[in-house]
Design an enzyme around this catalytic site. Structure first.
Site, PDB file in Angstrom:
ATOM      1  N   LYS A   9       0.829  -1.199   0.000  1.00 30.02           N
ATOM      2  CA  LYS A   9       0.000   0.000   0.000  1.00 30.02           C
ATOM      3  C   LYS A   9       0.872   1.261   0.000  1.00 30.02           C
ATOM      4  O   LYS A   9       1.977   1.234   0.556  1.00 30.02           O
ATOM      5  CB  LYS A   9      -0.832  -0.054   1.286  1.00 30.02           C
ATOM      6  CG  LYS A   9      -1.853   1.010   1.457  1.00 30.02           C
ATOM      7  CD  LYS A   9      -2.445   0.882   2.858  1.00 30.02           C
ATOM      8  CE  LYS A   9      -3.246   2.107   3.207  1.00 30.02           C
ATOM      9  NZ  LYS A   9      -2.499   3.359   3.192  1.00 30.02           N
ATOM     10  N   LYS A  14       7.440   0.917   1.544  1.00 29.49           N
ATOM     11  CA  LYS A  14       8.085   0.130   0.488  1.00 29.49           C
ATOM     12  C   LYS A  14       9.431   0.719   0.104  1.00 29.49           C
ATOM     13  O   LYS A  14      10.435   0.017   0.039  1.00 29.49           O
ATOM     14  CB  LYS A  14       7.227   0.107  -0.790  1.00 29.49           C
ATOM     15  CG  LYS A  14       5.936  -0.607  -0.697  1.00 29.49           C
ATOM     16  CD  LYS A  14       5.185  -0.515  -2.000  1.00 29.49           C
ATOM     17  CE  LYS A  14       4.817   0.890  -2.415  1.00 29.49           C
ATOM     18  NZ  LYS A  14       3.919   1.581  -1.477  1.00 29.49           N
ATOM     19  N   LYS A  39       5.020   8.751  -7.806  1.00 24.79           N
ATOM     20  CA  LYS A  39       5.690   9.726  -6.927  1.00 24.79           C
ATOM     21  C   LYS A  39       7.171   9.902  -7.282  1.00 24.79           C
ATOM     22  O   LYS A  39       7.788  10.897  -6.916  1.00 24.79           O
ATOM     23  CB  LYS A  39       5.584   9.262  -5.462  1.00 24.79           C
ATOM     24  CG  LYS A  39       4.345   9.761  -4.751  1.00 24.79           C
ATOM     25  CD  LYS A  39       4.478   9.601  -3.225  1.00 24.79           C
ATOM     26  CE  LYS A  39       4.562   8.154  -2.819  1.00 24.79           C
ATOM     27  NZ  LYS A  39       4.769   7.889  -1.409  1.00 24.79           N
ATOM     28  N   ASP A 126      -1.735  -0.174  -4.288  1.00 24.18           N
ATOM     29  CA  ASP A 126      -3.116   0.094  -3.869  1.00 24.18           C
ATOM     30  C   ASP A 126      -4.086  -0.469  -4.905  1.00 24.18           C
ATOM     31  O   ASP A 126      -5.116  -1.018  -4.574  1.00 24.18           O
ATOM     32  CB  ASP A 126      -3.363   1.600  -3.739  1.00 24.18           C
ATOM     33  CG  ASP A 126      -2.568   2.180  -2.592  1.00 24.18           C
ATOM     34  OD1 ASP A 126      -3.151   2.526  -1.577  1.00 24.18           O
ATOM     35  OD2 ASP A 126      -1.329   2.253  -2.719  1.00 24.18           O
TER      36      ASP A 126
HETATM   37  P1  ADP Z   1       5.936   3.914   0.386  1.00 28.76           P
HETATM   38  O1  ADP Z   1       7.125   3.813  -0.480  1.00 28.76           O
HETATM   39  O2  ADP Z   1       5.311   2.577   0.687  1.00 28.76           O
HETATM   40  O3  ADP Z   1       4.909   4.882  -0.120  1.00 28.76           O
HETATM   41  P2  ADP Z   1       7.770   5.154   2.240  1.00 28.76           P
HETATM   42  O4  ADP Z   1       8.873   4.173   2.175  1.00 28.76           O
HETATM   43  O5  ADP Z   1       7.918   6.436   1.516  1.00 28.76           O
HETATM   44  O6  ADP Z   1       6.399   4.461   1.818  1.00 28.76           O
HETATM   45  O7  ADP Z   1       7.504   5.395   3.793  1.00 28.76           O
HETATM   46  C1  ADP Z   1       6.591   6.338   4.310  1.00 28.76           C
HETATM   47  C2  ADP Z   1       7.138   6.913   5.596  1.00 28.76           C
HETATM   48  O8  ADP Z   1       7.187   5.909   6.592  1.00 28.76           O
HETATM   49  C3  ADP Z   1       8.556   7.436   5.413  1.00 28.76           C
HETATM   50  O9  ADP Z   1       8.557   8.819   5.615  1.00 28.76           O
HETATM   51  C4  ADP Z   1       9.387   6.716   6.449  1.00 28.76           C
HETATM   52  O10 ADP Z   1      10.122   7.611   7.217  1.00 28.76           O
HETATM   53  C5  ADP Z   1       8.377   6.006   7.330  1.00 28.76           C
HETATM   54  N1  ADP Z   1       8.861   4.631   7.679  1.00 28.76           N
HETATM   55  C6  ADP Z   1       8.918   3.559   6.858  1.00 28.76           C
HETATM   56  N2  ADP Z   1       9.392   2.475   7.511  1.00 28.76           N
HETATM   57  C7  ADP Z   1       9.653   2.866   8.775  1.00 28.76           C
HETATM   58  C8  ADP Z   1      10.171   2.212   9.951  1.00 28.76           C
HETATM   59  N3  ADP Z   1      10.495   0.916   9.952  1.00 28.76           N
HETATM   60  N4  ADP Z   1      10.316   2.965  11.087  1.00 28.76           N
HETATM   61  C9  ADP Z   1       9.969   4.273  11.100  1.00 28.76           C
HETATM   62  N5  ADP Z   1       9.485   4.948  10.042  1.00 28.76           N
HETATM   63  C10 ADP Z   1       9.313   4.259   8.888  1.00 28.76           C
HETATM   64 MG    MG Z   2       7.472   4.750  -2.270  1.00 27.38          MG
END
Ligand code: ADP
Ligand code: MG
Length: 267
Positions: A9, A14, A39, A126
């Protein structure tokens, strides 16, 4: 070459997980990371916090004159980074961007030229329509792993992704290797995710704890594993890398054994 797609999601972690995983894998392998999210921020924390130009952006700018150097960027840590990019918000289909980007990488012979051991696809899950299913559907990624927390919507997306993989599994590729629990510290999270995994016919392959180091590293445009290599969360990412490789090798072995049995039955 092992190809791995990390689905989940939006916002579940990710890209954060994939970047640290790439760093852990890069200790032993040559890695390409391909962001498949409109993004275009998948590889940001490998590139000192800067977004690289996406394949779609470069196609829009240079048309047929795009060369590999316009779309593949090597990080200081030695990882080759690509972002598929997306359409102008509100216009066009985001999935089509992935298709166009993959075609361009193929046309420019990216894999033959860089010869990676591992290709990581970081894919928004999603919706698993058209383009977003492309890494599974068209034989790009053989091994799928799904990032989830114990939150309902993350598990709902994980279930949808698993169903999409099952729809294509009959064609002989795209196996689902399990769930990656990226903890949000919701109540009884380990149990909730384990139960949901069981219902999907999957295991929880590894758990990444929630840690302030992730945000601290992100503020510097870095990954937690690079900035805090001796931390618990760095160990979580190394453990994840090990488990993913073991799981892929196990799935490859099972596939060969199944094939051998089929041949033996025919003789
Ligand atoms: P996605 O790629 O799935 O959209 P992101 O990797 O950009 O999500 O993560 C979203 C937010 O969650 C980031 O800003 C990151 O700092 C936070 N995050 C992700 N994994 C962790 C974790 N294990 N501990 C703390 N914060 C996390
Ligand atoms: Mg991402």
């Amino acid at each position: 070459m092992k190809s791995i797609a990390i689905y989940g999601k939006g916002g579940i972690g990710k890209s954060t997980t994939t970047c640290s995983l790439a760093i852990a894998l890069a200790e032993n392998y040559k890695v390409i990371q391909i962001g498949c999210d409109p993004k275009s921020d998948s590889t940001k924390n490998l590139m000192n916090g800067k977004k690289i130009p996406s394949v779609l952006d470069m196609i829009r700018k240079k048309g047929n004159d795009v060369v590999l150097e316009d779309i593949v960027y090597k990080s200081e840590s030695g990882i080759y980074c690509v972002e598929s990019g997306g359409p102008t918000p509100g216009i066009g289909c985001a999935g089509l961007g992935i298709i166009q980007a993959f075609k361009k990488l193929e046309e420019l012979k990216a894999f033959e030229i860089y010869k990676p051991d591992i290709v990581l696809y970081d894919v928004l899950g999603d919706v698993v329509c058209g383009g977003f299913a492309m890494p599974i559907r068209d034989g790009y990624a053989d091994n799928i792993f799904i990032v989830t927390s114990g939150e309902m919507m993350a598990l709902y997306a994980a279930d949808n992704i698993k169903r999409a993989v099952d729809n294509f599994v009959g064609r002989g590729y795209a196996r689902c290797g399990g769930l990656i629990l990226n903890s949000r510290n919701v109540p009884d999270e380990d149990m909730v995710v384990k139960k949901a995994a069981g219902e999907m016919g999957l295991d929880v392959l590894a758990k990444i704890r929630r840690s302030d180091y992730v945000q601290k590293a992100e503020d510097e445009g870095k990954t937690a594993i690079e900035m805090f290599p001796n931390s618990d969360i760095a160990d979580d990412y190394r453990n994840l890398a090990r488990k993913i490789i073991e799981k892929i090798e196990e799935m490859e072995k099972n596939k060969i054994e199944k094939k051998d049995k089929k041949i033996a039955r025919r003789i």
